[in-house]
Scaffold this active site. Sequence first.
Site, short mmCIF file in Angstrom:
data_model
loop_
_atom_site.label_atom_id
_atom_site.label_comp_id
_atom_site.label_asym_id
_atom_site.label_seq_id
_atom_site.Cartn_x
_atom_site.Cartn_y
_atom_site.Cartn_z
N LYS A 42 0.83 -1.20 0.00
CA LYS A 42 0.00 0.00 0.00
C LYS A 42 0.87 1.26 0.00
O LYS A 42 0.67 2.18 -0.82
CB LYS A 42 -0.93 0.00 1.22
CG LYS A 42 -1.96 1.11 1.19
CD LYS A 42 -2.77 1.20 2.49
CE LYS A 42 -3.47 -0.10 2.82
NZ LYS A 42 -4.90 -0.08 2.51
N ARG A 47 -3.33 2.73 8.44
CA ARG A 47 -3.59 1.44 7.80
C ARG A 47 -2.33 0.57 7.77
O ARG A 47 -1.23 1.07 7.61
CB ARG A 47 -4.03 1.64 6.35
CG ARG A 47 -5.38 2.27 6.16
CD ARG A 47 -5.55 2.62 4.70
NE ARG A 47 -6.67 3.52 4.49
CZ ARG A 47 -7.89 3.11 4.10
NH1 ARG A 47 -8.13 1.84 3.87
NH2 ARG A 47 -8.86 3.98 3.95
N GLY A 55 -7.75 -7.73 4.28
CA GLY A 55 -8.61 -7.82 5.45
C GLY A 55 -7.98 -8.49 6.64
O GLY A 55 -8.62 -8.70 7.67
N MET A 98 -5.28 -7.49 8.36
CA MET A 98 -4.72 -6.63 9.40
C MET A 98 -5.59 -5.40 9.63
O MET A 98 -6.61 -5.23 8.97
CB MET A 98 -3.28 -6.29 9.05
CG MET A 98 -2.39 -7.54 9.20
SD MET A 98 -0.69 -7.22 8.77
CE MET A 98 -0.87 -6.67 7.09
N ARG A 144 -2.93 -1.80 -6.24
CA ARG A 144 -2.10 -2.99 -6.05
C ARG A 144 -2.43 -3.94 -7.19
O ARG A 144 -3.51 -3.83 -7.80
CB ARG A 144 -2.36 -3.65 -4.70
CG ARG A 144 -3.79 -4.07 -4.53
CD ARG A 144 -4.05 -4.63 -3.15
NE ARG A 144 -5.47 -4.94 -2.99
CZ ARG A 144 -6.04 -5.22 -1.83
NH1 ARG A 144 -5.32 -5.19 -0.73
NH2 ARG A 144 -7.32 -5.50 -1.76
N HIS A 160 -14.99 -9.50 1.47
CA HIS A 160 -13.98 -10.42 2.00
C HIS A 160 -14.15 -11.82 1.43
O HIS A 160 -13.21 -12.44 0.95
CB HIS A 160 -14.07 -10.45 3.52
CG HIS A 160 -13.13 -11.43 4.14
ND1 HIS A 160 -13.51 -12.70 4.51
CD2 HIS A 160 -11.81 -11.33 4.43
CE1 HIS A 160 -12.48 -13.33 5.01
NE2 HIS A 160 -11.43 -12.51 4.98
N SER A 183 13.94 -43.40 -10.37
CA SER A 183 12.77 -42.55 -10.16
C SER A 183 12.70 -42.28 -8.67
O SER A 183 12.56 -43.21 -7.87
CB SER A 183 11.51 -43.25 -10.65
OG SER A 183 10.40 -42.42 -10.44
N CYS A 212 8.59 -39.46 -8.93
CA CYS A 212 7.21 -39.90 -9.06
C CYS A 212 6.44 -39.80 -7.75
O CYS A 212 5.36 -40.34 -7.62
CB CYS A 212 7.13 -41.31 -9.63
SG CYS A 212 7.85 -42.55 -8.55
N TYR A 225 12.74 -35.89 -16.02
CA TYR A 225 11.29 -35.70 -16.01
C TYR A 225 10.74 -35.69 -14.60
O TYR A 225 11.40 -36.15 -13.66
CB TYR A 225 10.58 -36.78 -16.84
CG TYR A 225 10.64 -38.15 -16.21
CD1 TYR A 225 9.66 -38.56 -15.29
CD2 TYR A 225 11.65 -39.04 -16.51
CE1 TYR A 225 9.72 -39.80 -14.69
CE2 TYR A 225 11.72 -40.28 -15.92
CZ TYR A 225 10.76 -40.66 -15.01
OH TYR A 225 10.82 -41.90 -14.41
#
Lengths: 910, 910
Positions: free
Chosen positions: A28, A98, A107, A109, A342, A463, A779, A849, A869
Amino acid sequence: MTVKKWVYFFGAGKAEGDGSWREVLGGKGAGLAEMTKISLPVPAGFTISTEACDYYYKQDKQFPAGLKKEVADNVATLERVTQKKLGDATNPLLVSVRSGSARSMPGMMETILNLGLNDRSVAGLAAVTKNERFAYDAYRRFVQMYSTVVMGLSKEDLEHPLRAMKQRLGIKEDTAVPASGWKELVAEYQTYFREKSGKDFPHDPMEQLWGAIAAVFGSWMAEKAVTYRRVEKITGLLGTAVNVVQMVFGNTGENSGTGVCFTRDPSSGEKIFYGDYLVNAQGEDVVAGIRTPMHLDQMAKTMPKVYAQLEQVRVKLEKHYRDMQDMEFTVEEGQLYMLQTRTGKRTPAAAFRMGVDMANEKLITREEALLRIKPEDIERLFYPVIDSKIDRNTLCAKVLATGINAVPGAAAGRVVFSAPKAEEWAERGEKVILVRRETSPEDVGGMAVAAGILTATGGKTSHAAVVARGWGKCCVVGAEKLEIDYQSLSMSTNGQVVREGDWITLDGSEGIVYTEALPLVVPQLPKSYEILMKWADEARHLRVRTNADTPQDARKAREFGAEGIGLCRTEHMFFTDFEFPEKSHERQRAIQEMILADNKEARVRALDRLLPFQRRDFIGIFKAMDGLPVTIRLIDPPLHEFVPHDRAKQEELAKELGISVDVVARRVEQLHEANPMLGHRGCRLAITYPEILEMQVRAIIEAALECQKSGVKVLPEIMHPLTLDKKELSILDQATRRVADDLILKSGMKLNYLVGTMIELPRAALLAGEIAEIAEFFSFGTNDLTQTTMGLSRDDAGRFLPDYVDEKKAGVFSTDPFQSLDTKGVGMLMRWGIDAGRKTRPKLKVGICGEHGGDAESVKFCHTLGMDYVSASPFRVPIARLAAAQVMVELKQAKQKRTKQAKSATSSNT
Amino acid sequence: MTVKKWVYFFGAGKAEGDGSWREVLGGKGAGLAEMTKISLPVPAGFTISTEACDYYYKQDKQFPAGLKKEVADNVATLERVTQKKLGDATNPLLVSVRSGSARSMPGMMETILNLGLNDRSVAGLAAVTKNERFAYDAYRRFVQMYSTVVMGLSKEDLEHPLRAMKQRLGIKEDTAVPASGWKELVAEYQTYFREKSGKDFPHDPMEQLWGAIAAVFGSWMAEKAVTYRRVEKITGLLGTAVNVVQMVFGNTGENSGTGVCFTRDPSSGEKIFYGDYLVNAQGEDVVAGIRTPMHLDQMAKTMPKVYAQLEQVRVKLEKHYRDMQDMEFTVEEGQLYMLQTRTGKRTPAAAFRMGVDMANEKLITREEALLRIKPEDIERLFYPVIDSKIDRNTLCAKVLATGINAVPGAAAGRVVFSAPKAEEWAERGEKVILVRRETSPEDVGGMAVAAGILTATGGKTSHAAVVARGWGKCCVVGAEKLEIDYQSLSMSTNGQVVREGDWITLDGSEGIVYTEALPLVVPQLPKSYEILMKWADEARHLRVRTNADTPQDARKAREFGAEGIGLCRTEHMFFTDFEFPEKSHERQRAIQEMILADNKEARVRALDRLLPFQRRDFIGIFKAMDGLPVTIRLIDPPLHEFVPHDRAKQEELAKELGISVDVVARRVEQLHEANPMLGHRGCRLAITYPEILEMQVRAIIEAALECQKSGVKVLPEIMHPLTLDKKELSILDQATRRVADDLILKSGMKLNYLVGTMIELPRAALLAGEIAEIAEFFSFGTNDLTQTTMGLSRDDAGRFLPDYVDEKKAGVFSTDPFQSLDTKGVGMLMRWGIDAGRKTRPKLKVGICGEHGGDAESVKFCHTLGMDYVSASPFRVPIARLAAAQVMVELKQAKQKRTKQAKSATSSNT
């Protein structure tokens, strides 16, 4: 020694920081500074840095020395620039205080508005604005916020007198409350404040300011904020900044208002100006979703000049930031003020559309477009919608309520009315829809586990909507006709009652709530998805395979872009016949008979009955993967997983096999293990019962030969699980090749196949150099490798692992190591294993895997290890594809950055 | 290319090999060559090398090319040297064909005697010896041996006609059978041979010879030999050699005989000439224990000349070999022949005595004396004897039988009459005494698991005695009055019957068998033990601590030479009060109450009740270890180990705590884990329940302070188990120091303590560099580290690990990794962990506290890793002390060898 600077001013077209200072100023603060610099209409103010917050927590909640003076100086500057004075009885300066950290936590804080008001300055405000009602409303809001946010007093206690007064006066809207009403309320609140806190409400504005600063810092470590960071995997931040900004008022009348808007549609990604607007309201009213706002295009009609100015801001900001912006603005008496900008949150589908559109518009490069997608969001593109085959009339008859289509997709689940209950039910495997009047940050935990979210109030920027969109989770908000009764755990519209536990279905795309669980289908992918994934495929080096055990899964995964099978688990085939489900029983009986046999001959007989089933399964899989490699893992789980554990089923089995139930029970008992994870499983079964290996290899090779005969290109890779030693693998390798080569020889055909191993035990990774003498491929089975390396049973870790990941508790790990690879520990073993293996066999094929193959961060790590892979479950194949592309771009960018730094270092030296 | 030589001749004072060629000639062949060279009376012969056996197995049981010719040439040489011819009708050469590998495997492999006899040559033998009875007896023995050993026909079938004939003739001893009887038996045997094998008994001596050679090679891989090698951990041998040696006969009459003797007493180690002797017998009669032999000193009376010659041989051989020798000899018509010499097996006590005596005699160095003890044998010094307090009359009343005191020590157990049953009963935890008429190599498995061994026949050099002595296992042989009935599973003397399952006690020192289980006590250690262990302590660098959880164990271990406690497990203290057993219940209830508590306050209350108990335990332990370090491990096992799992006990607990049994049952159920080994245990408990840590640290520090106050020197080391991360340990470390430092501060005293961690997870070893930033010491928990590194649950591995260790099956490991460290895999992690840890903290104290700390090979490995100490269970402390000394000597010797090689390489280069 240079003195550290803690506070940064912005205003009157100049700013001490800029948009790149997010880490220090927070999002902000950086946005306000940047907007100030590019000459957008921004109220003046200053930002206390995140470094001050970091210091505050490191020094046991002490403010840094010097901060006091810097704040005082900045207040003085602000008073000079605005030509108003804090607490002044004639022309008072009012400020908002703020929070704002480097990453958006909507929302989560705290905020305090109208700070600077007291019994003296309220009169000044009334005089300046010529609006006593407004001034006392502002004062009342401030006292209310200060009491709850700074002092932690009860919100409910403070809401109550307001409701009571409105009832007494017979009015509904806050806007109808007269000045006297607000005055009265201020007095009541201050009395309440004194009673509860034991001291007077502070009238000194600087005392108010320091209380507010401490409260904002405090909110950084509040439970909801900590939870949010954990869920969103936000780490490494210093803290929150504190933005002290001159107040502007959207609630001074019909010529004022406040709104939130996006430079593109955050739901669809379409390039339209999109937002909500409330006339005569403060910003909090929009975000909190208490009043249902108007669409932005209505503003074009009511305030055409301001709208045009806003549209210019929109264009300027998106071009400036090169991304979709989420802006807050206030109109005070026809004058536009930008309060925040933002980068906007977006649905996954919107992210794809914006990425492709912006790249095509040349606003960003294709590489940037790739980086803009959160890989884990892709999965949400595949979330279901209500089956369109359902008759429209039928559908209409089931509508319970309509609301705002906050996040698309559909979800069915059982109704719960509180976040804790949602968590409780979800824990036991229930699908739930969380229904709330409105949501608040306290509900985040319950929202995370719900299949969908429904609120009675609020708009697309409430929210509930913002949080759900971030997660791509189906959400309907503002279903205003819905009467929700938390007491009786029910909701109703027009007398139709739905109780806790009843099934409903949400259509997040249409904003409709249906009774009953409707059939859902998976939607078509957006066109931009295909385009962007093509770009990803062009960019990546890492191959992406899939974990698939059936022809169906294999086909599905191939649609998702899988380039082969990295893990085909053969044991599922012992349970289920996917083609002819009625044959499943026969398969189960055969494997059970094998397990119950007390000699090799009987085992071989039972296995002979399994052979045709497995062969048929492999044929289907090979066909689905025509031309692509298929890695087949031989039997892995301990045998006790195949036998019934309850007496009734044991009796049934005994009867069918014509043996005594005691024999069955004894064998099952024998198979019990203290730690099955570390027990008689994996290739250990093939060492003890080579006949199982022989049957499985026979099924694979016979299937491959048959497929090859019919023109299918087959590339089978036979994989031994849980290997821990070269000699062990060599025994298995020889047994495998003996069966395979014999079959191939007899067939008269040529067939290439590989024999390799999983690396899923630390010892295997440590001795990979030796093991690679035998194995043609590795693998990494990172599920088990994580379990053994960390000594953590995935089945049991639920009892304490959350504490280990929770930064408010032990916070040992930043993420759950079963979700995202422990690159430090497990990763060290993997790196060692790959290096040692390739040293022995330079062309060793290496993959992964475990579940981590579908986790973006882990995929990126695998790329840096030089793997060939990764293998992921079908739905996560696109995640892996994108992550594999992103890591290429990221490494390239990092290299460019280093080159640039090196160059600038050289040039500054010369 | 040089042609490989497979056969080595010895005879007439010359030999192609010598005593150092054990690997190639086997022990027996090397001994014969060496004895020939030093001019001892040895019959001529030749040795087929172990390399030929190795070739034979590697080439699918093909003899190497050239072997045929070499054997033929050597036979020719042997015929020339002996001036006899194989199969000759007038002056036949007879040979024995014997196995002999590089390490002694008594009775495990095959022998064929009197080879060369056939229907023609038997007449020649009769003529030359002028003894037809002898010649046909020899022939009958040969046919019998050849049939069973080479052809594998039934021993029993061949024994039967002999017994029948003796019965018919009314004679008892074989020596009474007339020539006609043997002739008749030869014919009967040859007929039987033809019937069973389908071919004629071979009469060609060379055919006989090749059959015998193949049989000896074959016996190398016979199950009993493979089992023996596994039990004795004999690995790395090429195979067996085959010794073909001219026959000499101890059974030609009263002026002949055969015997086995030792240069010192193999039981006590005393320097006396010791052995058994049988007049008019072949060597096999002594070894098999069929006839009970005479003592060697009787020979001094009956054959004084030969005895004097043998005494000279004894002195010469011991001096030559610098160790106690076990010799076989035969006297043929007053002429002494040495058939074998080898280093003799000995009891552990004898090994100590001989080591110390020989070093004092300057026959060997002290370092050599240290190497002569097998560390794992030491434990057997502590084996029990029958409590001397038992009244002699009582004892006499319980004598069942008397026999020969083959191996000292005493053992009580339940009688079994077969080796398989011994194994079966031992498996389920029974103590058994194996009772056999005589033992044979097939019985080795059962002998290994028996607490003691009893045979009805045989002497001190019988199979039973030799094998049992090697293991230091209590053994009584030759209890001739014992009538053993395998059928009815009973034995009796004078009508007193003992059945299978009845308890008996053996006194191996006195050779007495008692009915009932008598109380046993641990004996005093021999003086030589103390001397040699002192030498060991002087030689070693590695410190040796003990694993002890009670003051009693701590005191015991200190007697055994422990230099501190390396592992004090605190959880045992939650079960048992060793000082006041009646308080155990209170301890258990407190810990159970703690577990059942549903909030921290209740847990703390329960822990407060445990505190005084733990403190008292620690005081006792600190006092016992006055001046030595004590490493205390905080709670480690999962909590479910502390709560009752059966309903009755749960009810009892619920009643006592005044809560519902359902609450108890639910909590127990909650604590259940799929893989408790990888579950909520170790320091994870302290992360979740810091109050447990706090109580334990408080107990430790309070106890230490109290001890210090009373003048005891305390060195507490607080150890956190199962750590896997630096941050985790840092949390625990801080919590520990907070409690400890506070107590120390308040006491006004100074107290040094260390905080460290176990390294028992692969991740901890991998990240040891980081962890050492916090830990002041590492203790490798190699039990768990082995489990996790190898993915092997010790509790479950019994199902398949035996296959992995069995060289006839998978043979993946040479030893059980839970007994002897897996130096390759686990060892790699340990080396990495130590190096990384010391890099961070150069003075990091490092030890090991797994079971491996008491395993000699593992202790040696730990030394090479640079550990500071090992910790072993009290009885194994001396093992570790000796092993730690041996590794110093071994490394020194290896270095000397390298220096020597380098020097000789240099000198040969110049």
